[in-house]
Design an enzyme around this catalytic site. Structure first.
Site, mmCIF file in Angstrom:
data_model
loop_
_atom_site.group_PDB
_atom_site.id
_atom_site.type_symbol
_atom_site.label_atom_id
_atom_site.label_comp_id
_atom_site.label_asym_id
_atom_site.label_seq_id
_atom_site.Cartn_x
_atom_site.Cartn_y
_atom_site.Cartn_z
ATOM 1 N N ARG A 47 0.975 -0.975 0.002
ATOM 2 C CA ARG A 47 0.024 0.074 0.041
ATOM 3 C C ARG A 47 0.959 1.308 -0.151
ATOM 4 O O ARG A 47 1.634 1.429 1.137
ATOM 5 C CB ARG A 47 -0.926 -0.052 1.327
ATOM 6 C CG ARG A 47 -1.776 1.152 1.334
ATOM 7 C CD ARG A 47 -2.926 0.968 2.308
ATOM 8 N NE ARG A 47 -3.860 1.762 2.318
ATOM 9 C CZ ARG A 47 -3.710 3.267 3.039
ATOM 10 N NH1 ARG A 47 -2.622 3.210 3.580
ATOM 11 N NH2 ARG A 47 -4.690 3.956 2.602
ATOM 12 N N SER A 116 -12.720 -2.739 0.429
ATOM 13 C CA SER A 116 -13.071 -2.229 1.529
ATOM 14 C C SER A 116 -14.260 -1.863 1.920
ATOM 15 O O SER A 116 -15.035 -1.387 0.794
ATOM 16 C CB SER A 116 -12.285 -0.819 1.865
ATOM 17 O OG SER A 116 -10.985 -1.018 1.677
ATOM 18 N N LYS A 146 -4.974 5.811 7.243
ATOM 19 C CA LYS A 146 -5.885 5.907 5.994
ATOM 20 C C LYS A 146 -6.407 7.321 5.881
ATOM 21 O O LYS A 146 -7.346 7.721 6.936
ATOM 22 C CB LYS A 146 -6.972 4.886 5.927
ATOM 23 C CG LYS A 146 -7.723 4.940 4.601
ATOM 24 C CD LYS A 146 -8.328 3.694 4.447
ATOM 25 C CE LYS A 146 -9.156 3.734 3.186
ATOM 26 N NZ LYS A 146 -9.717 2.546 2.878
HETATM 27 N N1 3NM Z 1 -8.188 0.666 5.511
HETATM 28 P P1 3NM Z 1 -3.469 1.024 11.150
HETATM 29 S S1 3NM Z 1 -8.396 1.513 7.943
HETATM 30 C C1 3NM Z 1 -5.745 0.697 5.021
HETATM 31 O O1 3NM Z 1 -11.225 0.885 7.146
HETATM 32 C C2 3NM Z 1 -6.865 1.048 5.878
HETATM 33 O O2 3NM Z 1 -10.902 0.174 4.998
HETATM 34 C C3 3NM Z 1 -9.119 0.945 6.513
HETATM 35 O O3 3NM Z 1 -3.914 1.412 9.704
HETATM 36 C C4 3NM Z 1 -10.459 0.659 6.389
HETATM 37 O O4 3NM Z 1 -3.477 -0.514 11.168
HETATM 38 C C5 3NM Z 1 -6.776 1.630 7.281
HETATM 39 O O5 3NM Z 1 -2.385 1.689 11.246
HETATM 40 C C6 3NM Z 1 -5.572 1.892 8.022
HETATM 41 O O6 3NM Z 1 -4.666 1.790 11.988
HETATM 42 C C7 3NM Z 1 -5.157 1.009 9.005
#
Ligand code: 3NM
Length: 215
Positions: A47, A116, A146
């Site tokens: 990503r 997602s 994100k």
């Molecule tokens: N997608 P971390 S939240 C890439 O809700 C991503 O679809 C999300 O990062 C969604 O583990 C997210 O650092 C970020 O919180 C997750």
């Protein structure tokens, strides 16, 4: 939809690791992927939101080679062209990307397609398309990783998917060593994690420690 051969890692893994170079303590994506593989991670998503496509292509070529040699599933975020060029195992897209049915047309039937989702309506819509192999369910907790994501949907959305839908899913968003037990407890077999893993000073130690909590 019948599961594909390359979904096996998905159906048996516990952690789905995503790259994020800006949080990787100076290590580049390829170095992080090497450490993830050495730590026994079986599904990795590339990503990358900042880099030019030429640089991403070179990184993905290298990551494809590393993951192929070790039987690790390699998913690329957003970039269908890159996934096809390097023969990645699949693509993960968001709600505002190309329509999943169109991405499936480009990918063919053998590659994995993840989408997602952030609400029961989106999850049901994903299932009804019949071309998505797994859905992301989140953000479960607050996350800064994100940039354009909605407010946390919390455990209640996870409960909904776990209790009502048959499609494979990964919980995502703010999942860390200290809260992963709750996520597992609410039916998530796979936790997708970014900063808690790539931002760890010792990635192997971090994964060992997470696994000691959930195993
Ligand atoms: N997608 P971390 S939240 C890439 O809700 C991503 O679809 C999300 O990062 C969604 O583990 C997210 O650092 C970020 O919180 C997750």
């Amino acid at each position: 939809m019948a599961y594909k051969k390359n979904m096996i890692n998905f159906l048996t893994t516990d952690i789905y690791a995503l790259t994020a170079e800006e949080y990787s303590l100076g290590r580049n994506n390829v170095e992080v992927v090497k450490q993830l593989i050495a730590a026994g991670i079986k599904v990795i998503q590339y990503r990358e939101k900042e880099k030019k496509s030429g640089q991403m292509y070179l990184e993905c070529l290298e990551i494809r080679e590393l993951t192929k040699q070790t039987g690790v599933t390699f998913i690329i975020n957003d970039h269908v062209d890159l996934a096809l060029l390097v023969d990645a195992d699949g693509v993960h897209i968001g709600q505002e990307d190309l329509p999943p049915v169109k991405v499936r047309e480009l990918l063919g039937n053998d590659k994995i397609l993840g989408l997602s989702t952030h609400s029961p309506e989106q999850a049901l819509a994903a299932v009804s398309l019949n071309c998505v192999d797994y859905i992301g369910v989140g953000p479960i907790y607050a996350t800064k990783t994100k940039k354009d994501v909605c407010q946390p949907v919390g455990i209640s959305y996870l409960d909904y998917v776990a209790n009502n839908l048959a499609i494979p899913f990964v919980a995502i968003g703010g999942i860390k060593e200290h809260n992963i037990r709750e996520v597992k407890h609410h039916g998530a077999k796979i936790a997708a994690m970014v900063t808690d893993i790539v931002g760890a000073s010792d990635i192997s130690d971090k994964i060992r420690s997470i696994r000691s909590i959930i195993s």
